[in-house]
Scaffold this active site. Structure first.
Site, PDB file in Angstrom:
ATOM      1  N   ASN A 191       0.806  -1.225   0.000  1.00  0.00           N
ATOM      2  CA  ASN A 191       0.000   0.000   0.000  1.00  0.00           C
ATOM      3  C   ASN A 191       0.841   1.277   0.000  1.00  0.00           C
ATOM      4  O   ASN A 191       0.439   2.284  -0.571  1.00  0.00           O
ATOM      5  CB  ASN A 191      -1.003  -0.019   1.159  1.00  0.00           C
ATOM      6  CG  ASN A 191      -0.348  -0.090   2.510  1.00  0.00           C
ATOM      7  OD1 ASN A 191       0.727  -0.672   2.663  1.00  0.00           O
ATOM      8  ND2 ASN A 191      -0.965   0.499   3.492  1.00  0.00           N
ATOM      9  N   LYS A 221      11.484  -9.212   0.236  1.00  0.00           N
ATOM     10  CA  LYS A 221      10.393  -9.693  -0.612  1.00  0.00           C
ATOM     11  C   LYS A 221       9.312  -8.626  -0.654  1.00  0.00           C
ATOM     12  O   LYS A 221       8.540  -8.454   0.289  1.00  0.00           O
ATOM     13  CB  LYS A 221       9.775 -10.997  -0.091  1.00  0.00           C
ATOM     14  CG  LYS A 221       8.915 -11.630  -1.203  1.00  0.00           C
ATOM     15  CD  LYS A 221       7.960 -12.665  -0.719  1.00  0.00           C
ATOM     16  CE  LYS A 221       6.655 -12.094  -0.249  1.00  0.00           C
ATOM     17  NZ  LYS A 221       5.898 -11.316  -1.268  1.00  0.00           N
ATOM     18  N   PRO A 222       9.248  -7.886  -1.770  1.00  0.00           N
ATOM     19  CA  PRO A 222       8.147  -6.938  -1.892  1.00  0.00           C
ATOM     20  C   PRO A 222       6.843  -7.709  -2.044  1.00  0.00           C
ATOM     21  O   PRO A 222       6.838  -8.902  -2.359  1.00  0.00           O
ATOM     22  CB  PRO A 222       8.478  -6.170  -3.173  1.00  0.00           C
ATOM     23  CG  PRO A 222       9.418  -7.040  -3.942  1.00  0.00           C
ATOM     24  CD  PRO A 222      10.108  -7.938  -2.963  1.00  0.00           C
ATOM     25  N   GLY A 254       2.249  -6.072   6.988  1.00  0.00           N
ATOM     26  CA  GLY A 254       1.134  -6.693   6.285  1.00  0.00           C
ATOM     27  C   GLY A 254      -0.028  -6.916   7.226  1.00  0.00           C
ATOM     28  O   GLY A 254      -0.173  -6.209   8.234  1.00  0.00           O
ATOM     29  N   SER A 255      -0.831  -7.912   6.919  1.00  0.00           N
ATOM     30  CA  SER A 255      -2.069  -8.116   7.676  1.00  0.00           C
ATOM     31  C   SER A 255      -1.821  -8.879   8.976  1.00  0.00           C
ATOM     32  O   SER A 255      -0.826  -9.595   9.113  1.00  0.00           O
ATOM     33  CB  SER A 255      -3.051  -8.910   6.816  1.00  0.00           C
ATOM     34  OG  SER A 255      -2.507 -10.180   6.537  1.00  0.00           O
ATOM     35  N   GLU A 261       4.448  -5.176  11.690  1.00  0.00           N
ATOM     36  CA  GLU A 261       3.697  -3.922  11.552  1.00  0.00           C
ATOM     37  C   GLU A 261       2.408  -4.288  10.835  1.00  0.00           C
ATOM     38  O   GLU A 261       2.417  -4.576   9.635  1.00  0.00           O
ATOM     39  CB  GLU A 261       4.503  -2.914  10.726  1.00  0.00           C
ATOM     40  CG  GLU A 261       5.873  -2.679  11.317  1.00  0.00           C
ATOM     41  CD  GLU A 261       6.185  -1.216  11.549  1.00  0.00           C
ATOM     42  OE1 GLU A 261       5.398  -0.370  11.118  1.00  0.00           O
ATOM     43  OE2 GLU A 261       7.206  -0.942  12.188  1.00  0.00           O
ATOM     44  N   CYS A 296      -2.438   1.878   6.550  1.00  0.00           N
ATOM     45  CA  CYS A 296      -2.566   1.204   7.851  1.00  0.00           C
ATOM     46  C   CYS A 296      -3.112   2.180   8.871  1.00  0.00           C
ATOM     47  O   CYS A 296      -3.808   1.786   9.801  1.00  0.00           O
ATOM     48  CB  CYS A 296      -1.222   0.646   8.295  1.00  0.00           C
ATOM     49  SG  CYS A 296       0.080   1.868   8.325  1.00  0.00           S
ATOM     50  N   GLU A 339     -10.775  -4.115  10.099  1.00  0.00           N
ATOM     51  CA  GLU A 339     -10.155  -3.175   9.170  1.00  0.00           C
ATOM     52  C   GLU A 339     -10.912  -3.186   7.835  1.00  0.00           C
ATOM     53  O   GLU A 339     -11.175  -4.255   7.281  1.00  0.00           O
ATOM     54  CB  GLU A 339      -8.695  -3.590   8.951  1.00  0.00           C
ATOM     55  CG  GLU A 339      -7.876  -2.541   8.244  1.00  0.00           C
ATOM     56  CD  GLU A 339      -6.400  -2.932   8.129  1.00  0.00           C
ATOM     57  OE1 GLU A 339      -6.088  -4.100   7.837  1.00  0.00           O
ATOM     58  OE2 GLU A 339      -5.554  -2.035   8.324  1.00  0.00           O
TER      59      GLU A 339
HETATM   60  P1  NAD Z   1      -0.586  -9.480   3.483  1.00  0.00           P
HETATM   61  O1  NAD Z   1      -0.500  -9.998   4.880  1.00  0.00           O
HETATM   62  O2  NAD Z   1      -1.579 -10.098   2.564  1.00  0.00           O
HETATM   63  O3  NAD Z   1       0.823  -9.612   2.753  1.00  0.00           O
HETATM   64  C1  NAD Z   1       1.993  -9.027   3.285  1.00  0.00           C
HETATM   65  C2  NAD Z   1       3.212  -9.775   2.768  1.00  0.00           C
HETATM   66  O4  NAD Z   1       3.229 -11.088   3.328  1.00  0.00           O
HETATM   67  C3  NAD Z   1       3.249  -9.946   1.253  1.00  0.00           C
HETATM   68  O5  NAD Z   1       4.543  -9.707   0.795  1.00  0.00           O
HETATM   69  C4  NAD Z   1       2.843 -11.413   1.072  1.00  0.00           C
HETATM   70  O6  NAD Z   1       3.336 -11.985  -0.105  1.00  0.00           O
HETATM   71  C5  NAD Z   1       3.482 -12.049   2.301  1.00  0.00           C
HETATM   72  N1  NAD Z   1       2.912 -13.329   2.731  1.00  0.00           N
HETATM   73  C6  NAD Z   1       1.647 -13.803   2.531  1.00  0.00           C
HETATM   74  N2  NAD Z   1       1.506 -15.024   3.108  1.00  0.00           N
HETATM   75  C7  NAD Z   1       2.696 -15.323   3.677  1.00  0.00           C
HETATM   76  C8  NAD Z   1       3.185 -16.434   4.446  1.00  0.00           C
HETATM   77  N3  NAD Z   1       2.420 -17.488   4.727  1.00  0.00           N
HETATM   78  N4  NAD Z   1       4.455 -16.395   4.909  1.00  0.00           N
HETATM   79  C9  NAD Z   1       5.252 -15.335   4.658  1.00  0.00           C
HETATM   80  N5  NAD Z   1       4.847 -14.262   3.925  1.00  0.00           N
HETATM   81  C10 NAD Z   1       3.603 -14.249   3.445  1.00  0.00           C
HETATM   82  O7  NAD Z   1      -0.836  -7.912   3.612  1.00  0.00           O
HETATM   83  P2  NAD Z   1      -1.007  -6.830   2.442  1.00  0.00           P
HETATM   84  O8  NAD Z   1      -2.336  -6.985   1.796  1.00  0.00           O
HETATM   85  O9  NAD Z   1       0.206  -6.801   1.585  1.00  0.00           O
HETATM   86  O10 NAD Z   1      -0.972  -5.466   3.265  1.00  0.00           O
HETATM   87  C11 NAD Z   1      -2.121  -4.887   3.826  1.00  0.00           C
HETATM   88  C12 NAD Z   1      -2.027  -4.944   5.339  1.00  0.00           C
HETATM   89  O11 NAD Z   1      -0.806  -4.360   5.778  1.00  0.00           O
HETATM   90  C13 NAD Z   1      -3.124  -4.133   6.029  1.00  0.00           C
HETATM   91  O12 NAD Z   1      -3.634  -4.866   7.123  1.00  0.00           O
HETATM   92  C14 NAD Z   1      -2.377  -2.890   6.511  1.00  0.00           C
HETATM   93  O13 NAD Z   1      -2.985  -2.259   7.625  1.00  0.00           O
HETATM   94  C15 NAD Z   1      -1.049  -3.459   6.851  1.00  0.00           C
HETATM   95  N6  NAD Z   1      -0.022  -2.428   6.884  1.00  0.00           N
HETATM   96  C16 NAD Z   1       0.517  -2.081   8.083  1.00  0.00           C
HETATM   97  C17 NAD Z   1       1.471  -1.072   8.156  1.00  0.00           C
HETATM   98  C18 NAD Z   1       2.059  -0.652   9.465  1.00  0.00           C
HETATM   99  O14 NAD Z   1       3.025   0.085   9.439  1.00  0.00           O
HETATM  100  N7  NAD Z   1       1.537  -1.060  10.596  1.00  0.00           N
HETATM  101  C19 NAD Z   1       1.891  -0.433   6.983  1.00  0.00           C
HETATM  102  C20 NAD Z   1       1.334  -0.823   5.768  1.00  0.00           C
HETATM  103  C21 NAD Z   1       0.381  -1.826   5.720  1.00  0.00           C
END
Ligand code: NAD
Length: 453
Positions: A131, A154-155, A205-206, A227, A261, A356
């Site tokens: 995001n 890993k992006p 991520g989530s 995070e 986020c 969320e």
């Molecule tokens: P996501 O959890 O779907 O993916 C994040 C990353 O994890 C990706 O690179 C994905 O490929 C990887 N991933 C997925 N499954 C995995 C596994 N089993 N093992 C290891 N890696 C794996 O999240 P998203 O959709 O990319 O991001 C959105 C979320 O991120 C929202 O909840 C948002 O609030 C949060 N976010 C938080 C912050 C913060 O600073 N707190 C900042 C930005 C986004």
């Protein structure tokens, strides 16, 4: 191969070679071998690499913004804003990296010296979100490199071209190829990365993915930072200017198409100013231009992950079924877009106020007192940010002191500063980035006890 799509048009942009378990393991071994020499490289040389990277971002800014917009659907003006905002973060790291990790002498007395030395963690992994890909990628990569670590990055699979650009520019700026390695792919590549004998894992991520990673790493004693998401509340007090608060909070809720986020995700408004606030909020939202992310004037772009449209549909339907009133929006629009949506008559029985949304959807709830607002703000498993609007600083400080959140805002929202730690309470995560703590976090403090013979 990983296929990259444009979420706004559905068109196929390109395909890039993806990693697998074997290539990730090879990159890890190479990073392990390369890290000691990088850690031994004098700090001024590491700083010079990051300074050259900054110059390259400036030189390529327009093309980098277009790439980010194409693969994420972020409005182009906001892509430019993210890249310009990154420059301030880089300047902060350049200014603070050396001082915040310098060896500290904490006792020198009677032949005894005690020192704290900051040594690199070693090889760290950065698994990142889409995001704000420049922000969340560089919040980890830059301080990790500056403090002498090797990084496997890993992006997100939804921002891979941007991740590739970050790595390309850092390599061109002088960071050795094996010291910063790109791992391309989705969750399976993230899982392969976390399976290596890494010394730290920094994840954005989530909650769902973060919890899986925490479970996998728990027995391995690997430093872990998560995070995660939020359900960030703001309270508008009875003495606030409703029009000013509404303009700020509509932007805080819907900037980046609500996919931040720290987007404002729930608003509580004192009954005295409720009607005026809601009218001004809806007016502001009606002014947001929805459309082609490449258009300079677009404010609401695409929902990056198509699956999130179902979450938004479900939250709106659940809220309406439980008695919420839809004031505007509530529907999907062409281009993987969701109309900016405002609901009132909402309460905490609704997913809209608990989970969320990560889209341009907001619930506004009427409250009768400060105490009720604080109780509702704290009625969440998350704790990323929270805010209060009032002209009275003492009142704001007293209210915000009671709120469980990593960052609190008085008369502002949806704001991140490189000088302040960025962290979540509860299910919003563990650890932090940014500030001098967010540089030191990539080091271990080593304790030296030195007695003169
Ligand atoms: P996501 O959890 O779907 O993916 C994040 C990353 O994890 C990706 O690179 C994905 O490929 C990887 N991933 C997925 N499954 C995995 C596994 N089993 N093992 C290891 N890696 C794996 O999240 P998203 O959709 O990319 O991001 C959105 C979320 O991120 C929202 O909840 C948002 O609030 C949060 N976010 C938080 C912050 C913060 O600073 N707190 C900042 C930005 C986004």
């Amino acid at each position: 191969m990983l296929t990259i799509y444009n979420p706004a048009t559905g068109t196929h942009i390109t395909q890039v070679p993806a990693d697998d378990a074997a290539s990730v393991a090879a990159k890890f071994q190479a990073a392990r071998a390369a890290q000691p020499a990088w850690a031994a490289t004098p700090m001024p040389q590491r700083l010079a690499c990051v300074a050259r990277f900054r110059a390259a971002v400036v030189a390529e800014l327009e093309a980098l913004a277009a790439t980010m917009t194409a693969e994420t659907g972020k409005p182009i003006s906001m892509s430019r804003n993210e890249l310009n905002g990154l420059l301030g973060r880089i300047d902060f790291f350049l200014a603070e990296a050396a001082a915040s990790t310098a060896t500290q002498t904490v006792l020198a007395e009677g032949g005894m010296t005690e020192q704290i030395q900051h040594i690199p963690l070693g090889v760290v992994a950065n698994i990142s979100a889409w995001n704000y890909p420049w922000f969340v990628g560089c919040n980890v990569i830059l301080p990790a490199l500056l403090t002498g670590n090797a990084v496997l990055y890993k992006p997100s699979e939804f921002a891979t071209l941007t991740g590739m650009a970050i790595v390309r520019l850092l390599h061109a700026a002088g960071v050795p190829a094996d010291v910063l390695a790109l791992c391309v792919g989705g969750g399976e590549v993230g899982a392969a990365l976390q399976a290596q004998r890494i010394d730290g894992l920094f994840f954005t991520g989530s909650y769902a993915t973060g919890a899986k990673i925490a479970q996998a790493l728990g027995p391995r004693m690997v430093k872990l930072q998560l995070e995660l998401g939020g359900k960030d509340p703001t309270y508008v007090c009875d003495d606030a200017n409703p029009a000013t608060a509404a303009a700020s909070l509509a932007d805080g809720a819907m900037y980046n198409t609500g996919q931040s986020c720290c987007s404002v995700e729930r608003i509580y408004v004192h009954e005295k100013v409720f009607d005026a606030f809601v009218a001004a909020f809806v007016d502001t939202v009606h002014g947001f231009k929805v459309g082609d992310p490449m258009d300079d004037s677009t404010y609401i772009g695409a929902i990056t992950r198509a699956a999130q449209l179902e979450v938004l549909d479900a939250q709106v339907a659940d809220a309406v079924a439980k008695g919420a009133q839809l004031l505007t929006g509530g529907t999907r629009l062409p281009g993987n877009t969701f109309a900016p949506t405002v609901l009132v008559d909402v309460d905490h029985s609704m997913d809209l106020m608990r989970e969320e949304s990560f889209g341009p959807v907001i619930g506004i709830q009427k409250v009768a007192s400060d105490a009720e607002a604080v109780a509702l703000m704290n009625d969440t498993r998350y704790g990323l940010t929270a805010g209060v609007f009032t002209p009275d600083e003492a009142r704001a400080r007293a209210l915000l002191a009671q709120v469980n959140a990593g960052s609190v805002y008085w008369n502002c929202c949806d704001r991140v500063s490189p000088r302040l730690p960025w962290s979540g309470h509860g299910d919003s995560g563990v650890g932090l980035t940014l500030s001098t703590y967010g540089i030191q976090t990539f080091t271990r403090p080593k304790a030296w006890h030195l007695r003169q013979a």
